[in-house]
Design an enzyme around this catalytic site. Structure first.
Site, PDB file in Angstrom:
ATOM      1  N   ARG A 146      94.812  87.452 -40.118  1.00 16.73           N
ATOM      2  CA  ARG A 146      94.138  86.311 -41.110  1.00 16.73           C
ATOM      3  C   ARG A 146      94.739  86.776 -42.016  1.00 16.73           C
ATOM      4  O   ARG A 146      94.822  87.881 -42.762  1.00 16.73           O
ATOM      5  CB  ARG A 146      92.683  86.768 -41.642  1.00 16.73           C
ATOM      6  N   GLU A 154      89.309  73.927 -42.617  1.00 21.32           N
ATOM      7  CA  GLU A 154      88.730  74.292 -40.924  1.00 21.32           C
ATOM      8  C   GLU A 154      88.956  72.807 -40.405  1.00 21.32           C
ATOM      9  O   GLU A 154      89.103  71.598 -40.240  1.00 21.32           O
ATOM     10  CB  GLU A 154      87.299  74.494 -41.735  1.00 21.32           C
ATOM     11  N   ARG A 194      89.722  90.760 -37.595  1.00 22.35           N
ATOM     12  CA  ARG A 194      90.686  90.501 -37.277  1.00 22.35           C
ATOM     13  C   ARG A 194      91.492  91.373 -39.247  1.00 22.35           C
ATOM     14  O   ARG A 194      90.642  91.883 -39.489  1.00 22.35           O
ATOM     15  CB  ARG A 194      91.171  89.570 -38.268  1.00 22.35           C
TER      16      ARG A 194
END
Length: 283
Positions: A146, A154, A194
């Protein structure tokens, strides 16, 4: 030296006048042999003094040091992590990971195949150190990264439509990173397991300076493809200096046009869904 080699050690027999002398010599030799055999029997089987000599200690010390050094280098620099969960806490904010990007999931996250040591360790040119390309081989074998400090628009998921500029951000990040080697400076893990980190890449066709190190998060902010990550907790920039740099880049990008942040988008969509559910309930 006796010749031939299979000849007896005993000297040839002398003439008969020397036989008494030979007999006495044989008796003395047998007595000496018996005493030496008894002494050899009393000696230890293993002579430990040989292990304390310099000619034995020095090679042993060199060999032991070399083996321990190889093991240390292997564990510290050449250990490969198959996924983000496997990354040792010692790497967080201290070390970086080198890997090849295998897929881009969104405008601010992607997956890499960890290649510790890079080309110097044989990745890419040794037959047994090839980055797999088949999806089956990459499954559960890549690190989900990330990008730190930014939030990209998004893409459509969970029944929500995609945010404006989401497709552009995803396309740009894919073309910028796909199949390239990147270096990730890991800061922490997030709630989705992540690895949150600052990502740098070098490109041969980078104008005006080839192979210049580029901060991917900063490049996205300059192009207006992302906003500075806004959250009550969990924001990560890699230091206050980087945060100031990111916010300055975002400010210049916003002058060129209005970009709704993903946080604002989520808040707006949440309100619409709440109103829709409320109307549905009244119906």
């Amino acid at each position: 030296m006796r010749w031939p080699p299979w000849a007896s050690n005993s000297p040839p027999q002398q003439q008969s006048d020397n036989e008494p002398h030979n007999a006495s010599s044989s008796i003395f030799s047998s007595t000496s042999s018996s005493s030496s055999s008894q002494n050899d029997h009393n000696k230890p089987i293993l002579d430990w003094r040989a292990f304390t000599e310099a000619r034995t200690l020095l090679p042993t010390a060199i060999l032991t040091t070399a083996i321990l050094s190889i093991v240390h280098i292997r564990r510290r620099y050449l250990r490969r992590f198959p996924d983000a969960i496997s990354i040792s806490p010692k790497y967080l904010r201290q070390r970086s990971l080198l890997g090849q990007v295998t897929s881009v999931g969104d405008g601010d996250n992607f997956r890499i195949f960890h290649t510790p040591g890079g080309r110097l360790a044989g990745w890419g040119w040794l037959p047994w150190k090839k980055v797999p390309t088949a999806r089956k081989e990459l499954r559960d074998n890549t690190i989900h990264v990330r990008l730190a400090g930014i939030d990209a628009p998004e893409l459509p998921h969970f029944g929500r439509p995609e945010q404006p500029f989401a497709r552009e951000a995803h396309t740009w990040l894919t073309s910028y990173l796909m199949n390239r080697r990147v270096r990730v400076y890991i800061h922490r893990h997030d709630q989705y397991q992540r690895a949150v980190g600052s990502v740098c890449v070098r490109r041969a066709l980078d104008f005006p300076i080839p192979f210049r190190r580029r901060d991917v998060s900063y490049e996205m902010l300059k192009r207006g493809l992302a906003t500075v990550y806004e959250a009550k907790v969990g924001a990560e920039f890699g230091g206050e200096e980087m945060e100031r740099k990111y916010r300055k880049a975002e400010w210049w990008a916003k002058l060129r046009g209005k970009l709704e942040s993903p946080r604002e988008y989520k808040t707006r969509m949440g309100a619409l869904e709440a109103n829709g559910n409320g109307h549905g309930g009244r119906k």
